[in-house]
Motif scaffolding. Structure first.
Motif, mmCIF file in Angstrom:
data_model
loop_
_atom_site.group_PDB
_atom_site.id
_atom_site.type_symbol
_atom_site.label_atom_id
_atom_site.label_comp_id
_atom_site.label_asym_id
_atom_site.label_seq_id
_atom_site.Cartn_x
_atom_site.Cartn_y
_atom_site.Cartn_z
ATOM 1 N N GLN A 284 0.829 -1.205 0.000
ATOM 2 C CA GLN A 284 0.000 0.000 0.000
ATOM 3 C C GLN A 284 0.864 1.255 0.000
ATOM 4 O O GLN A 284 0.579 2.233 -0.707
ATOM 5 C CB GLN A 284 -0.921 -0.003 1.220
ATOM 6 C CG GLN A 284 -1.888 1.177 1.270
ATOM 7 C CD GLN A 284 -2.857 1.164 0.104
ATOM 8 O OE1 GLN A 284 -3.209 0.113 -0.418
ATOM 9 N NE2 GLN A 284 -3.280 2.350 -0.317
ATOM 10 N N GLN A 285 1.912 1.235 0.755
ATOM 11 C CA GLN A 285 2.805 2.389 0.819
ATOM 12 C C GLN A 285 3.474 2.648 -0.527
ATOM 13 O O GLN A 285 3.621 3.802 -0.949
ATOM 14 C CB GLN A 285 3.868 2.159 1.890
ATOM 15 C CG GLN A 285 4.801 3.337 2.116
ATOM 16 C CD GLN A 285 5.828 3.043 3.200
ATOM 17 O OE1 GLN A 285 5.848 1.966 3.783
ATOM 18 N NE2 GLN A 285 6.682 4.016 3.466
ATOM 19 N N ALA A 286 3.831 1.590 -1.228
ATOM 20 C CA ALA A 286 4.479 1.755 -2.527
ATOM 21 C C ALA A 286 3.530 2.363 -3.549
ATOM 22 O O ALA A 286 3.907 3.239 -4.333
ATOM 23 C CB ALA A 286 5.000 0.404 -3.021
ATOM 24 N N ILE A 287 2.280 1.906 -3.568
ATOM 25 C CA ILE A 287 1.313 2.416 -4.538
ATOM 26 C C ILE A 287 1.055 3.903 -4.316
ATOM 27 O O ILE A 287 0.899 4.683 -5.263
ATOM 28 C CB ILE A 287 0.002 1.612 -4.446
ATOM 29 C CG1 ILE A 287 0.251 0.163 -4.897
ATOM 30 C CG2 ILE A 287 -1.087 2.247 -5.307
ATOM 31 C CD1 ILE A 287 -0.953 -0.738 -4.711
ATOM 32 N N GLU A 288 1.027 4.331 -3.066
ATOM 33 C CA GLU A 288 0.678 5.717 -2.758
ATOM 34 C C GLU A 288 1.845 6.674 -2.923
ATOM 35 O O GLU A 288 1.640 7.857 -3.188
ATOM 36 C CB GLU A 288 0.159 5.797 -1.315
ATOM 37 C CG GLU A 288 -1.149 5.059 -1.082
ATOM 38 C CD GLU A 288 -1.559 5.078 0.379
ATOM 39 O OE1 GLU A 288 -0.722 5.510 1.213
ATOM 40 O OE2 GLU A 288 -2.700 4.681 0.684
ATOM 41 N N GLN A 289 3.079 6.210 -2.796
ATOM 42 C CA GLN A 289 4.194 7.139 -2.661
ATOM 43 C C GLN A 289 5.297 6.974 -3.690
ATOM 44 O O GLN A 289 6.254 7.745 -3.656
ATOM 45 C CB GLN A 289 4.797 7.006 -1.255
ATOM 46 C CG GLN A 289 3.792 7.299 -0.148
ATOM 47 C CD GLN A 289 4.398 7.182 1.227
ATOM 48 O OE1 GLN A 289 5.585 6.933 1.377
ATOM 49 N NE2 GLN A 289 3.585 7.361 2.256
ATOM 50 N N ARG A 290 5.220 6.029 -4.584
ATOM 51 C CA ARG A 290 6.325 5.850 -5.530
ATOM 52 C C ARG A 290 6.440 7.054 -6.460
ATOM 53 O O ARG A 290 5.465 7.517 -7.061
ATOM 54 C CB ARG A 290 6.133 4.572 -6.336
ATOM 55 C CG ARG A 290 6.669 3.337 -5.616
ATOM 56 C CD ARG A 290 6.541 2.110 -6.486
ATOM 57 N NE ARG A 290 7.353 2.185 -7.671
ATOM 58 C CZ ARG A 290 8.413 1.412 -7.893
ATOM 59 N NH1 ARG A 290 8.797 0.549 -6.964
ATOM 60 N NH2 ARG A 290 9.079 1.490 -9.014
ATOM 61 N N LEU A 291 7.669 7.543 -6.623
ATOM 62 C CA LEU A 291 7.889 8.739 -7.418
ATOM 63 C C LEU A 291 7.659 8.496 -8.901
ATOM 64 O O LEU A 291 7.148 9.373 -9.604
ATOM 65 C CB LEU A 291 9.330 9.227 -7.197
ATOM 66 C CG LEU A 291 9.689 9.633 -5.765
ATOM 67 C CD1 LEU A 291 11.156 10.002 -5.685
ATOM 68 C CD2 LEU A 291 8.828 10.787 -5.297
ATOM 69 N N ASP A 292 8.037 7.320 -9.398
ATOM 70 C CA ASP A 292 7.866 7.071 -10.836
ATOM 71 C C ASP A 292 6.397 6.989 -11.207
ATOM 72 O O ASP A 292 5.996 7.419 -12.301
ATOM 73 C CB ASP A 292 8.610 5.792 -11.248
ATOM 74 C CG ASP A 292 8.297 4.620 -10.338
ATOM 75 O OD1 ASP A 292 7.532 4.806 -9.360
ATOM 76 O OD2 ASP A 292 8.803 3.514 -10.590
ATOM 77 N N THR A 455 12.772 0.808 -3.111
ATOM 78 C CA THR A 455 11.668 0.382 -3.972
ATOM 79 C C THR A 455 10.362 1.041 -3.554
ATOM 80 O O THR A 455 9.527 1.372 -4.405
ATOM 81 C CB THR A 455 11.522 -1.149 -3.923
ATOM 82 O OG1 THR A 455 12.762 -1.750 -4.312
ATOM 83 C CG2 THR A 455 10.427 -1.631 -4.864
ATOM 84 N N LEU A 456 10.169 1.246 -2.260
ATOM 85 C CA LEU A 456 8.942 1.881 -1.794
ATOM 86 C C LEU A 456 8.844 3.332 -2.265
ATOM 87 O O LEU A 456 7.754 3.848 -2.501
ATOM 88 C CB LEU A 456 8.873 1.831 -0.268
ATOM 89 C CG LEU A 456 8.751 0.442 0.357
ATOM 90 C CD1 LEU A 456 8.662 0.541 1.870
ATOM 91 C CD2 LEU A 456 7.544 -0.289 -0.200
ATOM 92 N N ILE A 457 9.972 3.994 -2.408
ATOM 93 C CA ILE A 457 9.961 5.385 -2.861
ATOM 94 C C ILE A 457 9.977 5.447 -4.378
ATOM 95 O O ILE A 457 9.314 6.290 -4.988
ATOM 96 C CB ILE A 457 11.149 6.154 -2.259
ATOM 97 C CG1 ILE A 457 11.104 6.073 -0.727
ATOM 98 C CG2 ILE A 457 11.126 7.611 -2.701
ATOM 99 C CD1 ILE A 457 12.288 6.720 -0.048
#
Length: 480
Positions: A284-292, A455-457
């Motif tokens: 969930q954190q990756a979907i909301e916060q990934r820069l790409d 990866t999360l960012i």
């Protein structure tokens, strides 16, 4: 109108310049500072470190003092990230590159500077000489109408620049943390390699003495000597690996020769966390916060806005107006204006519209594929993280305690003269090997943990191939 007047430049104005100056004055410096401040907030909230931009000699002098203060103590992983983000010359170069790109984007939102045209023509000689003076001041009405679109494009480009800078900061922090883990682990491996060599030397010397008194065969002594010889090579390789890992960390942090000599590392890696990260929370954190993902979404929105604009610019791509004032000897001045409008006789704009539609659909599919890639990368990275955690925890909770129990029991058996010294030495070798494997598992976990954080960012790719339809060359350029 005379043919010479057809050479009037098409972007000349005294009406719009005050408005443009009011709207865009200071835009470049403001955008540069805004991008840096946003990236600094991201680094503080997500990476726990401050990004510093050394823009004055005083700031650089203070940075040198801060580095000396940090290096006075054994360097922790967080301190390594602090050095990389605040004092590394490589990151400082990245900040200045981003500032240059931001200034270029701000420049693209501005109207061209006004141009004044003056003509002085003389006809005849002497008393019959006629003087003809022409003055013109013009403006591209089309550029003026497209100013809001140009400013939106500049805003989108600034967002791209900011996200790419954030990605570079994340990469710098990840490299610093991972190289710190490798350097500390390699240093620990040297310590264990030295223990193995000491045990091997003692075993070889004992074997030599026992053969000398006839209690050991030549084969048994050769085995102990071979193990001692291999231990020497393993120690040399461990020391070289430690030096290489240390130098990689030095390069990542941007330390000079004196600072590199001052660098001290802790004796061991941090302990494993009690529990691993939760997989659902990570996803969930990756979907909301990934820069790409955020960059791709911004690209899609900007392309959708420009698609509607291209329907107009594909047909009418130039409208220019110029104020004209001519003076001629003996004649009253002539005042008027010149209007230039390209006629869509040969190019009806279908190619531009088709390109815009294709660009939009490419952005749609690029965003969809990026979402697939992002979720897949998170699952893959989390799988490596969880596996490395389980393996490291298994060594710490099972293998190493068992080896310790075996060693203690063998020590009791040796004290009771139930086993010989060589069996005790062989057990010590096995125990050291198990501890070394546990160290490698612990190192792999912390490397996987740093990779998961990155990866999360997410790290945006290079500049997205986006061009506004309004940025295409206008048909009116051909005649000027």
């Amino acid at each position: 109108m005379n043919s010479r007047h057809s050479r009037v430049p098409r972007r000349i104005t005294w009406v719009v310049v005050p408005l443009a100056a009011t709207l865009l004055a200071g835009c470049a410096s403001t955008a540069i500072d805004s991008n840096f401040n946003d990236v600094q907030l991201l680094a503080q909230s997500r990476l726990g470190a401050e990004v510093k931009w050394l823009r004055s000699p005083e700031a650089r002098e203070q940075a040198a003092k801060d580095v000396q203060s940090i290096l006075a103590q054994p360097l922790s992983a967080n301190d390594a990230v602090r050095l990389a983000l605040a004092y590394s010359p490589a990151l400082q170069a990245t900040l200045y590159d981003s500032a240059a790109a931001s200034a270029a984007a701000a420049q693209g939102a501005r109207l061209p500077n006004p141009v004044f045209t003056f003509e002085r023509l003389v006809r005849g000689q002497g008393a019959d000489r006629d003087l003809d003076i022409g003055r013109s001041l013009g403006i591209s009405v089309f550029d003026l109408l497209l100013l809001p679109s140009r400013m939106r494009i500049a805003s989108f480009q600034q967002q791209q620049i900011q996200l790419r800078l954030a990605g570079d900061v994340v990469q710098a922090a990840t490299d610093a943390r991972q190289n710190w883990v490798r350097a500390v682990a390699a240093q620990q491996q040297v310590q264990y390699a030295e223990q193995v060599k000491a045990a091997a030397d003692a075993s070889a010397e004992l074997a030599r003495r026992m053969q000398a008194v006839g209690n050991f065969s030549k084969l048994q002594r050769a085995r102990e000597q071979a193990f001692a010889a291999e231990a020497v090579a393993q120690l040399a390789r461990a020391r070289q690996s430690a030096q290489s890992s240390r130098e990689a960390l030095v390069r990542t942090l941007g330390l000079d020769a004196a600072q590199a000599r001052q660098l001290k590392l802790p004796e061991r890696l941090p302990d494993l966390p009690k529990t691993p990260r939760d997989e659902a929370q990570v996803a969930q954190q990756a979907i909301e916060q990934r820069l790409d993902v955020r960059m791709a979404q911004a690209d899609l929105r900007a392309t959708a806005r420009e698609l509607g604009l291209s329907r107009v610019t594909s047909v009418i791509n130039g409208l220019h107006v110029a104020a004209v004032r001519n003076s001629e000897t003996g004649e009253p001045p002539q005042r008027g204006f010149e209007l230039e409008l390209p006629i869509p006789l040969f190019d009806f704009g279908d190619a531009v519209r088709a390109r815009s539609q294709a660009t939009y659909m490419a952005a749609v599919n690029r965003t969809a594929q990026l979402a697939v890639d992002a979720t897949s990368q998170v699952r893959e990275t989390y799988g490596a993280y969880r596996t490395s955690f389980d393996v490291a925890r298994h060594y710490m909770d099972e293998v190493v305690p068992l080896r310790k129990t075996i060693s203690e029991e063998n020590q009791l058996r040796y004290n009771g003269m139930l086993i010989g010294v060589f069996e005790l030495i062989a057990d010590a070798r096995d125990q050291v090997a198990s501890v070394n494997q546990a160290l490698e598992a612990q190192r792999d976990f912390w490397l996987a943990d740093a990779a998961l954080q990155a990866t999360l960012i997410g790290k945006p790719a290079g500049p997205i191939a986006f061009q506004s339809p309004s940025a295409a060359p206008t048909g009116g350029d051909a005649g000027h």
